[in-house]
Design a protein around this motif. Structure first.
Motif, PDB file in Angstrom:
ATOM      1  N   SER A  42       0.838  -1.199   0.000  1.00  0.00           N
ATOM      2  CA  SER A  42       0.000   0.000   0.000  1.00  0.00           C
ATOM      3  C   SER A  42       0.870   1.244   0.000  1.00  0.00           C
ATOM      4  O   SER A  42       1.948   1.269   0.613  1.00  0.00           O
ATOM      5  CB  SER A  42      -0.919   0.023   1.226  1.00  0.00           C
ATOM      6  N   CYS A  65     -11.097  10.665   0.055  1.00  0.00           N
ATOM      7  CA  CYS A  65     -11.646   9.439   0.625  1.00  0.00           C
ATOM      8  C   CYS A  65     -10.651   8.813   1.599  1.00  0.00           C
ATOM      9  O   CYS A  65      -9.435   8.859   1.376  1.00  0.00           O
ATOM     10  CB  CYS A  65     -11.983   8.451  -0.486  1.00  0.00           C
ATOM     11  N   LYS A  66     -11.182   8.215   2.649  1.00  0.00           N
ATOM     12  CA  LYS A  66     -10.348   7.606   3.681  1.00  0.00           C
ATOM     13  C   LYS A  66     -10.367   6.085   3.556  1.00  0.00           C
ATOM     14  O   LYS A  66     -11.316   5.513   3.016  1.00  0.00           O
ATOM     15  CB  LYS A  66     -10.837   8.025   5.068  1.00  0.00           C
ATOM     16  N   PRO A  67      -9.317   5.412   4.054  1.00  0.00           N
ATOM     17  CA  PRO A  67      -9.283   3.940   3.982  1.00  0.00           C
ATOM     18  C   PRO A  67     -10.414   3.307   4.787  1.00  0.00           C
ATOM     19  O   PRO A  67     -10.916   3.890   5.760  1.00  0.00           O
ATOM     20  CB  PRO A  67      -7.915   3.590   4.593  1.00  0.00           C
ATOM     21  N   SER A  92      -3.155   4.797   3.305  1.00  0.00           N
ATOM     22  CA  SER A  92      -3.975   5.331   2.224  1.00  0.00           C
ATOM     23  C   SER A  92      -4.902   4.259   1.671  1.00  0.00           C
ATOM     24  O   SER A  92      -4.824   3.077   2.046  1.00  0.00           O
ATOM     25  CB  SER A  92      -3.092   5.867   1.095  1.00  0.00           C
ATOM     26  N   GLN A  93      -5.742   4.677   0.772  1.00  0.00           N
ATOM     27  CA  GLN A  93      -6.673   3.779   0.101  1.00  0.00           C
ATOM     28  C   GLN A  93      -6.117   3.245  -1.210  1.00  0.00           C
ATOM     29  O   GLN A  93      -6.824   2.554  -1.943  1.00  0.00           O
ATOM     30  CB  GLN A  93      -8.001   4.515  -0.174  1.00  0.00           C
ATOM     31  N   ALA A 107     -10.956   4.186  -5.330  1.00  0.00           N
ATOM     32  CA  ALA A 107     -10.230   4.628  -4.139  1.00  0.00           C
ATOM     33  C   ALA A 107     -11.170   5.143  -3.063  1.00  0.00           C
ATOM     34  O   ALA A 107     -10.709   5.755  -2.089  1.00  0.00           O
ATOM     35  CB  ALA A 107      -9.222   5.713  -4.517  1.00  0.00           C
ATOM     36  N   CYS A 108     -12.466   4.931  -3.253  1.00  0.00           N
ATOM     37  CA  CYS A 108     -13.439   5.422  -2.280  1.00  0.00           C
ATOM     38  C   CYS A 108     -14.376   4.309  -1.808  1.00  0.00           C
ATOM     39  O   CYS A 108     -15.553   4.543  -1.529  1.00  0.00           O
ATOM     40  CB  CYS A 108     -14.266   6.563  -2.878  1.00  0.00           C
TER      41      CYS A 108
END
Length: 702
Positions: A42, A65-67, A92-93, A107-108
């Protein structure tokens, strides 16, 4: 974030960390990491930065966006240096599968989008896009950079990529990232080497390891297992070997031998408007035939953050993967700077040698004739010899001079030791914040030297150590107090901005605690130890009545000598100073510490030579108040650096706008200039003291 240090244990903790680091040195990214195809890794996100404001912001303080698993710090990447510099690595995502090409990844997840944007989100994004903020990411401890910048023909590699862009009064965000990860193929040799080192730890001692090695050699030669395992020691060795082999099999499953090391992390960002809830369409960022509609930043918009992942086999070796990031222009210019400095040192050394060997000897001969013959017509030519009874008269403000001297010795040693460690490669850029953290630790620990130097000089000037406690107290408060004052004012100014440039209250009070609970006691310990030393005897006696100082001629005027003394040392460091400040304030990596270390040594030598020359001119004008003047002249190079810093802000940092960015720049440059002034002033004073001591010792002998 490291927990606050408590009480006087902070010094012991710091020393233990340094000592343990000597035996177990490992920084993520400084040891080769090998990955099997199909493994996962990641990216980590760092703070958002801009070269127009120098005010970093946390990544997730923006509408990103958050993980799914939540936001947390990535590993043990935090230290005192990273906190002060505003570096904050978070998970991160963005997840990658080794050697698997992936397109249109969300990624969201699980929502699929961020939003809808409210007025606050829109204002944040528009402000950061206007100020040209960049997103910083890290993969296997390598910073991300724009695609194709790792090519060897590129002169600069700037980390990060733009957050978005402005066009026709509208703002667009880069919501699609096309990652290109450069890898170098291996066969697990680094993993096996590291695994072999760990397996060796299960053996009891070196003899056992030698016996095991001999046993393996005998087995390879055809010896039977029974013959080797019959004894108890042999059975123990067999058990140890089986345990190690089982562990190796467990850690190294039966998978293909082909492995990969990450040697580059590139990205091509673009803005693509997508409809929330619909499948992610495969669109290339650099597709000329089909230019996508960009994602505008406005209220009510739902932003879909997506990314593609591509893998590229590269010839770049793991040991060279930082070379592109550390590449700087003008390699010949750096060597020209060294040669220029060497030439100046040679010329100045010749002048000083002429003064010491020819002029001083001639003056001593004339002085001897004056004493023997009593000739009055040679009095005007006597010059500095007439100051025999006043040359070592204690100056006004002796305590302040001792405080400045002690602080200068501390700064000089801190700078030289830090540069030496960086030159030897111990402070790698892969270890973020290590340079600043090391500097702070050394500054605290070398408070011992500051107190000892100041009290020692106080004893020399006053011929007694009485009152040394006050000197030690002033040393412990002078330079750290000025630095903390500037730092506090800046921190208060930045606090309301929400920037990572503002140090958290816990870290701030930790620094204050280290100052009062570690630095101040060490200063007093150093001062006390200095009182155990014998006071240096002057070569000549000082008269009770001070001699009248005649008006100084133009060539010996203090103002002229002050401005003249700093020109050559500044000329020595000017070229390297440009590269260092460009890297520091424009976001490039700087790792030419070998050049800086050499330039620093040459600057010290030139400063010593200039100090001797100017002090000789002053003494020839029958002015014995050389104590403070020599310190001022030594530190005069800081005046030119200050002028250069102002000019640099106007020329190279012309995009720096706003009160807080300018305050940040001026605050940190003021701290650097203050440290340079005390360090170089100490060099000038010390060289002058040795010179005056030696020539009047020669007068006494004659």
């Amino acid at each position: 974030m490291a927990p606050p240090l408590r009480c006087s244990l902070a010094a012991a903790v710091a020393m233990c960390l340094l000592i343990s680091g000597a035996y177990s040195y490992y920084v993520p990214g400084t040891y080769p990491q090998e990955f099997y195809p199909g493994g996962t890794i990641s990216a980590q996100v760092n703070s958002l930065t801009s070269f127009e404001t120098d005010l970093p912001y946390e990544y997730y303080s923006m509408p990103f966006c958050k993980p799914v698993e939540g936001v947390h710090r990535a590993g043990n990447a935090a230290n005192l240096g990273t906190v002060i510099m505003g570096i904050k690595l978070l998970n991160s995502q963005y997840n990658f599968t080794i050697m698997r090409q992936e397109k249109g990844k969300d990624a969201c997840a699980p929502k699929g989008f961020y939003g809808p944007l409210d007025g606050k989100d829109v204002k944040k994004l528009q402000m950061l896009i206007t100020q040209k903020y960049r997103i910083n990411m890290v993969l296997d401890n390598l910073p991300v950079t724009a695609q194709d910048l790792l090519d060897k023909n590129q002169e600069f590699v700037r980390p990060g990529f733009e957050l978005g862009y402005e066009e026709d009064g509208k703002f667009y965000v880069f919501n699609h990232l096309q990652f290109n990860i450069l890898v170098h193929p291996t066969h697990g040799e680094y993993m096996r080497a590291r695994q072999g080192f760990k397996d060796a730890a299960v053996l009891d001692n070196i003899d056992a390891r030698r016996m095991l090695l001999s046993r393996k050699q005998l087995l390879a030669a055809g010896a039977s297992e029974a013959a080797l395992g019959g004894s108890s020691s042999g059975r123990q060795l067999a058990a140890d070997e089986k345990k190690a082999d089982d562990k190796e099999k467990k850690d190294d499953p039966a998978t293909p031998d082909q492995m990969y090391m990450i040697v580059g992390f590139e990205v091509s960002p673009c803005s693509i408007k997508r409809t929330a809830g619909k499948p992610i369409e495969d669109i290339m960022c650099d597709n000329i035939d089909r230019v996508p509609t960009p994602q505008e930043v406005k209220e009510g918009e739902k932003i879909m953050y997506t990314y593609d992942v591509y893998w590229q086999v590269s010839d770049i070796k793991w040991a060279s993967r930082w070379d592109s990031y550390l590449r700087m222009p003008g390699g010949k210019v750096h060597w020209f700077s060294i040669m220029n400095s060497l030439l100046i040192v040679l010329v100045m050394a010749t002048l000083v040698a002429m003064i010491l060997i020819r002029t001083v000897r001639r003056d001593l001969a004339k002085y001897e004739q004056l004493v023997v013959d009593g000739s009055a017509d040679m009095k005007d030519e006597a010059g500095w010899k007439l100051l025999t009874g006043d040359a070592f008269r204690a100056p006004a403000g002796g305590k302040s001079l001792a405080v400045h001297f002690g602080s200068g010795v501390q700064m000089l040693l801190v700078s030289l030791v830090t540069l030496l460690l960086a030159t030897l490669g111990f402070l790698s850029p892969a270890s973020r914040g290590a340079l600043l953290t090391t500097t702070i630790i050394l500054f605290v620990l070398l408070s011992f030297v500051a107190g000892g130097s100041a009290v020692a000089l106080w004893g020399v000037m006053e011929r007694t150590y009485e009152g040394w406690v006050g000197v030690a107290l002033h040393v412990s408060l002078f330079l750290p107090g000025l630095v903390m004052l500037i730092f506090t004012v800046l921190n208060i100014a930045l606090k309301h901005t929400g920037s990572l440039g503002a140090v958290p209250a816990g870290i701030y009070f930790t620094i204050v605690a280290i100052w009062f609970l570690v630095s101040v006691p060490l200063t007093f310990v150093g001062g006390f130890m200095a009182t155990r030393l014998p006071i240096l005897d002057y070569p000549v006696k000082t008269n009770q009545i001070p001699r009248q100082i005649p008006p100084a001629p133009l060539v010996a005027h203090p103002v002229l000598l002050f401005f003249s003394a700093g020109i050559l040392p500044f000329g020595t460091m000017f070229i390297e100073l440009y590269f260092a400040m460009t890297s520091l304030w424009l976001g490039y990596f700087y790792y030419l510490f070998g050049f800086v270390f050499l330039i620093g040594l040459l600057t010290i030598i030139i400063n010593c030579e200039i100090a001797v020359l100017c002090t000789y001119v002053q003494l020839c004008a029958e002015d014995y108040m050389w104590w403070w003047q020599s310190f001022y002249r030594g530190g005069s190079v800081a005046f030119y650096v200050a002028l250069y810093a102002v000019g640099f802000m106007g020329s190279s940092l012309h995009s720096l706008s706003g009160f807080l960015p300018m305050l940040t720049y001026l605050s940190y440059m003021s701290i650097m200039i203050l440290g340079l002034y005390t360090a170089m002033g100490t060099v000038g004073f010390l060289a002058s003291f040795v010179f005056v001591y030696q020539i009047f010792a020669a007068v006494k002998q004659d």
